[in-house]
Design a protein around this motif. Structure first.
Motif, PDB file in Angstrom:
ATOM      1  N   UNK A 142     -31.280  11.725  13.176  1.00  0.00           N
ATOM      2  CA  UNK A 142     -31.951  12.923  13.647  1.00  0.00           C
ATOM      3  C   UNK A 142     -31.247  13.437  14.906  1.00  0.00           C
ATOM      4  N   UNK A 143     -30.970  14.725  14.928  1.00  0.00           N
ATOM      5  CA  UNK A 143     -30.295  15.328  16.069  1.00  0.00           C
ATOM      6  C   UNK A 143     -31.278  15.500  17.227  1.00  0.00           C
ATOM      7  N   UNK A 144     -30.794  15.301  18.451  1.00  0.00           N
ATOM      8  CA  UNK A 144     -31.673  15.548  19.600  1.00  0.00           C
ATOM      9  C   UNK A 144     -31.984  17.036  19.722  1.00  0.00           C
ATOM     10  N   UNK A 145     -33.133  17.331  20.296  1.00  0.00           N
ATOM     11  CA  UNK A 145     -33.523  18.722  20.517  1.00  0.00           C
ATOM     12  C   UNK A 145     -33.092  19.163  21.906  1.00  0.00           C
ATOM     13  N   UNK A 146     -32.687  20.429  22.003  1.00  0.00           N
ATOM     14  CA  UNK A 146     -32.307  21.036  23.269  1.00  0.00           C
ATOM     15  C   UNK A 146     -33.174  22.278  23.476  1.00  0.00           C
ATOM     16  N   UNK A 147     -33.651  22.455  24.686  1.00  0.00           N
ATOM     17  CA  UNK A 147     -34.519  23.572  25.037  1.00  0.00           C
ATOM     18  C   UNK A 147     -33.958  24.335  26.220  1.00  0.00           C
ATOM     19  N   UNK A 148     -34.217  25.615  26.254  1.00  0.00           N
ATOM     20  CA  UNK A 148     -34.011  26.423  27.460  1.00  0.00           C
ATOM     21  C   UNK A 148     -35.344  26.399  28.194  1.00  0.00           C
ATOM     22  N   UNK A 149     -35.319  26.083  29.476  1.00  0.00           N
ATOM     23  CA  UNK A 149     -36.511  26.129  30.305  1.00  0.00           C
ATOM     24  C   UNK A 149     -36.191  27.008  31.510  1.00  0.00           C
TER      25      UNK A 149
ATOM     26  N   UNK B 206     -32.059  22.594  29.482  1.00  0.00           N
ATOM     27  CA  UNK B 206     -31.289  23.091  30.614  1.00  0.00           C
ATOM     28  C   UNK B 206     -32.230  24.009  31.379  1.00  0.00           C
ATOM     29  N   UNK B 207     -32.196  23.881  32.685  1.00  0.00           N
ATOM     30  CA  UNK B 207     -33.084  24.646  33.554  1.00  0.00           C
ATOM     31  C   UNK B 207     -32.343  25.830  34.135  1.00  0.00           C
ATOM     32  N   UNK B 208     -32.964  26.995  34.047  1.00  0.00           N
ATOM     33  CA  UNK B 208     -32.392  28.179  34.670  1.00  0.00           C
ATOM     34  C   UNK B 208     -33.455  28.898  35.493  1.00  0.00           C
ATOM     35  N   UNK B 209     -32.997  29.798  36.341  1.00  0.00           N
ATOM     36  CA  UNK B 209     -33.870  30.628  37.163  1.00  0.00           C
ATOM     37  C   UNK B 209     -33.621  32.060  36.724  1.00  0.00           C
ATOM     38  N   UNK B 210     -34.180  32.395  35.530  1.00  0.00           N
ATOM     39  CA  UNK B 210     -33.839  33.668  34.926  1.00  0.00           C
ATOM     40  C   UNK B 210     -32.346  33.672  34.669  1.00  0.00           C
ATOM     41  N   UNK B 211     -31.720  34.809  34.855  1.00  0.00           N
ATOM     42  CA  UNK B 211     -30.258  34.856  34.756  1.00  0.00           C
ATOM     43  C   UNK B 211     -29.687  35.243  36.119  1.00  0.00           C
ATOM     44  N   UNK B 212     -30.409  34.835  37.161  1.00  0.00           N
ATOM     45  CA  UNK B 212     -29.947  35.054  38.529  1.00  0.00           C
ATOM     46  C   UNK B 212     -28.869  34.019  38.850  1.00  0.00           C
TER      47      UNK B 212
ATOM     48  N   UNK C  21     -32.775  31.546  23.384  1.00  0.00           N
ATOM     49  CA  UNK C  21     -32.585  30.340  24.197  1.00  0.00           C
ATOM     50  C   UNK C  21     -31.574  30.553  25.328  1.00  0.00           C
ATOM     51  N   UNK C  22     -31.017  31.718  25.425  1.00  0.00           N
ATOM     52  CA  UNK C  22     -30.001  31.981  26.449  1.00  0.00           C
ATOM     53  C   UNK C  22     -30.648  32.416  27.769  1.00  0.00           C
ATOM     54  N   UNK C  23     -29.977  32.168  28.892  1.00  0.00           N
ATOM     55  CA  UNK C  23     -30.523  32.568  30.189  1.00  0.00           C
ATOM     56  C   UNK C  23     -30.787  34.069  30.319  1.00  0.00           C
ATOM     57  N   UNK C  24     -30.087  34.905  29.543  1.00  0.00           N
ATOM     58  CA  UNK C  24     -30.276  36.347  29.657  1.00  0.00           C
ATOM     59  C   UNK C  24     -31.428  36.880  28.813  1.00  0.00           C
ATOM     60  N   UNK C  25     -32.217  36.003  28.208  1.00  0.00           N
ATOM     61  CA  UNK C  25     -33.407  36.427  27.469  1.00  0.00           C
ATOM     62  C   UNK C  25     -34.642  36.192  28.328  1.00  0.00           C
ATOM     63  N   UNK C  26     -35.601  37.084  28.226  1.00  0.00           N
ATOM     64  CA  UNK C  26     -36.849  36.959  28.960  1.00  0.00           C
ATOM     65  C   UNK C  26     -37.758  35.967  28.226  1.00  0.00           C
ATOM     66  N   UNK C  27     -37.385  34.708  28.304  1.00  0.00           N
ATOM     67  CA  UNK C  27     -38.153  33.638  27.670  1.00  0.00           C
ATOM     68  C   UNK C  27     -38.286  32.503  28.670  1.00  0.00           C
ATOM     69  N   UNK C  28     -39.269  31.660  28.420  1.00  0.00           N
ATOM     70  CA  UNK C  28     -39.557  30.561  29.341  1.00  0.00           C
ATOM     71  C   UNK C  28     -39.196  29.209  28.756  1.00  0.00           C
ATOM     72  N   UNK C  29     -39.609  28.961  27.512  1.00  0.00           N
ATOM     73  CA  UNK C  29     -39.375  27.648  26.909  1.00  0.00           C
ATOM     74  C   UNK C  29     -39.095  27.839  25.431  1.00  0.00           C
ATOM     75  N   UNK C  30     -37.806  27.802  25.075  1.00  0.00           N
ATOM     76  CA  UNK C  30     -37.380  28.089  23.710  1.00  0.00           C
ATOM     77  C   UNK C  30     -36.397  27.025  23.246  1.00  0.00           C
TER      78      UNK C  30
END
Length: 158
Positions: free
Chosen positions: A1-8, A65-71, A119-128
């Motif tokens: 089983x492949x590990x899961x990766x999330x944008x947070x 991976x943790x981001x602060x929006x796309x700032x 899931x990219x930093x330039x999307x207005x999403x929180x946890x994908x």
């Protein structure tokens, strides 16, 4: 089983009030916690909210991976969830925090300029979640430029 990766994303939010600047994010990270508001809405046609995804027990052991929006700095760190979500967060009503293991600090302060994905930093999403069929794109857009890592580091063969 492949590990899961999330944008947070612990970004400023639509009101600009959630995490006004990266220093507010770092204060929580210093405590070994990442946060999502439990009522963060669903993305697209999903019936499950982003907040509910964050609070699911099976997240333990998954990566983000943790981001602060796309700032700038857009991508802050790579981590692995190490425990269940806490809905009685010190952040206050409606917030859930979750402990994590710090894997690696981003080596680039640059904004993400790649393809627009949920899931990219330039999307207005929180946890994908990064879909399995987009893991190669994730590797090229996030893992390699920000962490000098590949999916093989996580036992993923593509």
């Amino acid at each position: 089983m492949k590990p899961a990766f999330w944008k947070l994303s612990m970004g400023p939010g639509s009101s600009g009030e959630d995490f006004k600047n990266v220093l507010m994010v770092l204060d929580w990270v210093r405590q070994g916690l990442v946060l999502v508001h439990k009522d963060t809405r669903a993305k697209g046609i999903s019936k499950t909210t982003q907040g509910a995804h964050f609070m699911e027990l099976e997240r333990v052991g998954e990566y983000f991976f943790l981001c602060h929006g796309n700032e700038e700095p857009a991508v802050l760190l790579l981590g692995q969830f190490s425990g269940p979500a806490n809905v009685l967060s010190a952040r206050g009503h409606g917030w859930a925090d979750r402990p994590f293991k710090w894997i690696k600090t981003s080596n680039s302060p640059k904004r993400y300029k790649g393809e627009h994905k949920r899931w990219a930093p330039n999307d207005n999403s929180t946890f994908v979640k990064v879909p399995e069929n987009e893991l190669q794109m994730f590797e090229a857009a996030i893992l390699e430029p920000y962490f000098e890592m590949q999916l093989a580091n996580f036992g993923v063969e593509i």
